[in-house]
Design a protein around this motif. Structure first.
Motif, PDB file in Angstrom:
ATOM      1  N   SER A 288       0.915  -1.113  -0.121  1.00  0.00           N
ATOM      2  CA  SER A 288       0.047  -0.091   0.024  1.00  0.00           C
ATOM      3  C   SER A 288       0.880   1.027  -0.125  1.00  0.00           C
ATOM      4  N   VAL A 289       0.041   2.430  -0.226  1.00  0.00           N
ATOM      5  CA  VAL A 289       1.182   3.643  -0.130  1.00  0.00           C
ATOM      6  C   VAL A 289       1.642   3.812   1.108  1.00  0.00           C
ATOM      7  N   PHE A 290       1.017   3.343   2.587  1.00  0.00           N
ATOM      8  CA  PHE A 290       1.663   3.345   3.862  1.00  0.00           C
ATOM      9  C   PHE A 290       2.884   2.469   3.643  1.00  0.00           C
ATOM     10  N   GLY A 291       2.633   1.160   3.255  1.00  0.00           N
ATOM     11  CA  GLY A 291       3.989   0.199   3.253  1.00  0.00           C
ATOM     12  C   GLY A 291       5.050   1.027   2.365  1.00  0.00           C
ATOM     13  N   GLU A 292       4.821   1.749   1.310  1.00  0.00           N
ATOM     14  CA  GLU A 292       5.704   2.275   0.537  1.00  0.00           C
ATOM     15  C   GLU A 292       6.538   3.320   1.184  1.00  0.00           C
ATOM     16  N   THR A 293       5.586   4.152   2.042  1.00  0.00           N
ATOM     17  CA  THR A 293       6.153   5.233   2.716  1.00  0.00           C
ATOM     18  C   THR A 293       7.328   4.624   3.561  1.00  0.00           C
ATOM     19  N   TYR A 294       6.687   3.716   4.317  1.00  0.00           N
ATOM     20  CA  TYR A 294       7.636   3.083   5.580  1.00  0.00           C
ATOM     21  C   TYR A 294       9.043   2.579   4.725  1.00  0.00           C
ATOM     22  N   ARG A 295       9.015   1.835   3.747  1.00  0.00           N
ATOM     23  CA  ARG A 295      10.088   1.389   2.870  1.00  0.00           C
ATOM     24  C   ARG A 295      11.029   2.246   2.544  1.00  0.00           C
ATOM     25  N   ARG A 296      10.202   3.678   2.120  1.00  0.00           N
ATOM     26  CA  ARG A 296      11.215   4.457   1.678  1.00  0.00           C
ATOM     27  C   ARG A 296      11.933   5.275   2.696  1.00  0.00           C
ATOM     28  N   ALA A 297      11.474   5.536   3.821  1.00  0.00           N
ATOM     29  CA  ALA A 297      11.822   5.780   4.850  1.00  0.00           C
ATOM     30  C   ALA A 297      13.113   5.024   5.407  1.00  0.00           C
ATOM     31  N   ILE A 298      12.991   3.624   5.322  1.00  0.00           N
ATOM     32  CA  ILE A 298      13.951   2.835   5.754  1.00  0.00           C
ATOM     33  C   ILE A 298      15.139   2.912   4.625  1.00  0.00           C
ATOM     34  N   ASP A 299      14.758   2.940   3.522  1.00  0.00           N
ATOM     35  CA  ASP A 299      15.917   3.172   2.476  1.00  0.00           C
ATOM     36  C   ASP A 299      16.505   4.405   2.469  1.00  0.00           C
ATOM     37  N   LYS A 300      16.123   5.292   3.367  1.00  0.00           N
ATOM     38  CA  LYS A 300      16.843   6.606   3.503  1.00  0.00           C
ATOM     39  C   LYS A 300      17.720   6.557   4.786  1.00  0.00           C
ATOM     40  N   GLY A 301      17.645   5.453   5.446  1.00  0.00           N
ATOM     41  CA  GLY A 301      18.687   5.278   6.722  1.00  0.00           C
ATOM     42  C   GLY A 301      17.786   5.594   7.790  1.00  0.00           C
ATOM     43  N   MET A 302      16.560   5.704   7.964  1.00  0.00           N
ATOM     44  CA  MET A 302      15.871   5.881   9.330  1.00  0.00           C
ATOM     45  C   MET A 302      15.776   4.535  10.091  1.00  0.00           C
ATOM     46  N   ALA A 303      15.688   4.572  11.135  1.00  0.00           N
ATOM     47  CA  ALA A 303      15.654   3.392  12.130  1.00  0.00           C
ATOM     48  C   ALA A 303      14.083   2.967  11.638  1.00  0.00           C
ATOM     49  N   LYS A 304      13.648   1.718  12.399  1.00  0.00           N
ATOM     50  CA  LYS A 304      12.456   1.390  12.122  1.00  0.00           C
ATOM     51  C   LYS A 304      11.200   1.979  12.801  1.00  0.00           C
ATOM     52  N   LYS A 305      11.876   2.595  14.111  1.00  0.00           N
ATOM     53  CA  LYS A 305      10.821   3.335  14.816  1.00  0.00           C
ATOM     54  C   LYS A 305      10.537   4.600  14.263  1.00  0.00           C
ATOM     55  N   GLN A 306      11.566   5.414  13.536  1.00  0.00           N
ATOM     56  CA  GLN A 306      11.332   6.659  12.935  1.00  0.00           C
ATOM     57  C   GLN A 306      10.642   6.360  11.566  1.00  0.00           C
ATOM     58  N   ALA A 307      10.796   5.386  11.011  1.00  0.00           N
ATOM     59  CA  ALA A 307       9.921   5.253   9.699  1.00  0.00           C
ATOM     60  C   ALA A 307       8.596   4.736  10.049  1.00  0.00           C
ATOM     61  N   ARG A 308       8.255   4.080  11.238  1.00  0.00           N
ATOM     62  CA  ARG A 308       7.084   3.999  11.649  1.00  0.00           C
ATOM     63  C   ARG A 308       6.322   5.388  11.825  1.00  0.00           C
ATOM     64  N   THR A 309       6.989   6.131  12.532  1.00  0.00           N
ATOM     65  CA  THR A 309       6.417   7.431  12.940  1.00  0.00           C
ATOM     66  C   THR A 309       6.050   8.370  11.801  1.00  0.00           C
ATOM     67  N   ALA A 310       7.003   8.294  10.911  1.00  0.00           N
ATOM     68  CA  ALA A 310       6.744   9.093   9.438  1.00  0.00           C
ATOM     69  C   ALA A 310       5.283   8.538   8.911  1.00  0.00           C
ATOM     70  N   THR A 311       5.182   7.139   9.087  1.00  0.00           N
ATOM     71  CA  THR A 311       3.906   6.536   8.499  1.00  0.00           C
ATOM     72  C   THR A 311       2.819   6.898   9.186  1.00  0.00           C
ATOM     73  N   VAL A 312       2.945   7.228  10.568  1.00  0.00           N
ATOM     74  CA  VAL A 312       1.899   7.780  11.320  1.00  0.00           C
ATOM     75  C   VAL A 312       1.549   9.094  10.868  1.00  0.00           C
ATOM     76  N   ARG A 313       2.322   9.883  10.760  1.00  0.00           N
ATOM     77  CA  ARG A 313       2.060  11.110  10.030  1.00  0.00           C
ATOM     78  C   ARG A 313       1.158  11.044   8.850  1.00  0.00           C
ATOM     79  N   GLN A 314       1.454  10.217   8.052  1.00  0.00           N
ATOM     80  CA  GLN A 314       0.648  10.123   6.662  1.00  0.00           C
ATOM     81  C   GLN A 314      -0.879   9.565   6.953  1.00  0.00           C
ATOM     82  N   VAL A 315      -0.743   8.490   7.923  1.00  0.00           N
ATOM     83  CA  VAL A 315      -2.120   7.889   8.336  1.00  0.00           C
ATOM     84  C   VAL A 315      -3.016   9.132   9.046  1.00  0.00           C
TER      85      VAL A 315
END
Length: 364
Positions: A288-315
């Motif tokens: 989903s778009v949310f999954g893509e947002t999470y994986r894109r954040a991980i690819d940028k070097g974010m930790a998993k917690k930070q990537a999930r927080t970025a996804t929370v913003r989108q939600v």
């Protein structure tokens, strides 16, 4: 000198509160008229209203300002609102920072009341509006459930640690299991009461269904978001919601020498921030778009917690969109607009035209 307002500051404590009345003139100067201490009880509230009427006779010029001090301010706030006084409730950190700007570092209740009155005279904060009785009741249930969930988690952790130890005391294990059963029943009961509130109000039923149409947003998360935002009535745009949730971005950069880390402020309503977080545990594997947002954040070097927080913003942005537009979530539209990096249009980036209300299934 023309009098333009009576700015009244109230510093609320558990048992008492201090109040100061200031006259505000057209040239923005002010002077203290009187001050007094009251009991934070029904009788004290009645005395306060009479005192205000005596010392600030022109009701149209009266503006009462108080801090959002836990729950202690609420009774007085409702008394003043019902008496049709203009009232503002200000976050304590704003008053604290304002006091620092005045070089006031001492702290006592009479001084705080004077500073609050001065803040009201200078900044004229917006008027306070109480939550509807329905949303207030939903918020109480939601927060009670969150509290019990914390206790339940602690009990489960203690039981796990105890049963993993050598020769655990059986009576203690039995009591912990009984506690877990008790709190589980309590939580189930609260969720049932929340469902009853939803079924008894058409608007709440529709908004709950809209939020549940979003991936990773379950029934309890939807209740929490609606309860903590007064059905999103507190906000005019998504950025206000993001800031209220404490997910706004804080930068620390200056010139060429300061390159601090960018982080979220974390200053807002933690309940809104945490509500979608746990539901996103498996977002990395979701197509989903949310999954893509999470994986894109991980690819940028974010930790998993930070990537999930970025996804929370989108939600949260999507949640705001579906409720304000009155349309359920649409994955294709969300994906198309996210891919084009469309800004925030007047309609939701997650819905399609024409607008339709969601079909609600009958409750068993």
């Amino acid at each position: 000198m023309q009098l333009i307002a009576y700015s009244i500051g109230a510093d609320i404590a558990c048992e008492t509160f201090e109040a100061v009345i200031q006259k505000v003139y057209a040239n923005r100067t002010s002077e203290i008229v009187t001050k007094r201490s009251f009991n934070n009880t029904r009788g004290g509230h009645t005395q306060f209203v009479k005192w205000v009427g005596k010392n600030a006779p022109d009701r149209s010029l009266v503006h009462v300002v108080m801090e959002a001090t836990g729950r202690y301010y609420e009774d007085l706030a409702y008394v003043l609102f019902n008496a049709q006084y203009r009232l503002s409730v200000v976050l304590p950190n704003k008053i604290k920072n304002f006091a620092r700007s005045l070089n006031e570092y001492s702290k006592n209740d009479p001084l705080d009341a004077r500073i609050i009155a001065t803040y009201g005279a200078m900044y004229n904060p917006k008027a306070w509006q109480p939550m509807s009785p329905l949303m207030r009741e939903l918020r109480e249930l939601s927060r009670e459930r969150q509290s019990l969930m914390g206790i339940l988690t602690q009990a489960r952790n203690r039981l796990h640690a105890l049963t993993s130890s050598k020769c655990p005391r059986l009576d203690t294990v039995k009591r912990l299991k009984e506690q877990i059963k008790f709190f589980t029943r309590q939580i189930d009961q609260i969720e049932g009461e929340m469902d009853e509130l939803r079924d008894g109000d058409e608007a709440l039923q529709i908004n709950h269904a809209l939020l549940c149409s979003i991936p990773f947003v379950g029934s309890v998360t939807a209740y929490t978001l609606l309860a903590e935002t007064d059905g999103f009535a507190l906000f005019e745009n998504r950025e206000q919601l993001i800031k209220y949730a404490g997910l706004d971005i804080i930068e620390n950069q200056s010139g060429s020498s300061v390159r601090g880390k960018t982080r979220i402020s974390g200053r807002g309503n933690a309940r809104i921030r945490s509500a979608p977080y746990m539901g996103l545990a498996a977002v990395g594997n979701h197509d989903s778009v949310f999954g893509e947002t999470y994986r894109r954040a991980i690819d940028k070097g974010m930790a998993k917690k930070q990537a999930r927080t970025a996804t929370v913003r989108q939600v949260l942005k999507v949640a705001f969109g579906v409720v304000k537009s009155g349309q359920p979530y649409c994955e294709d539209t969300h994906r198309n607009r996210a891919g084009k990096r469309v800004g925030e249009p007047s309609s939701s980036p997650t819905v399609t035209e024409p607008r339709k209300q969601p079909v609600l299934e009958p409750q068993n």
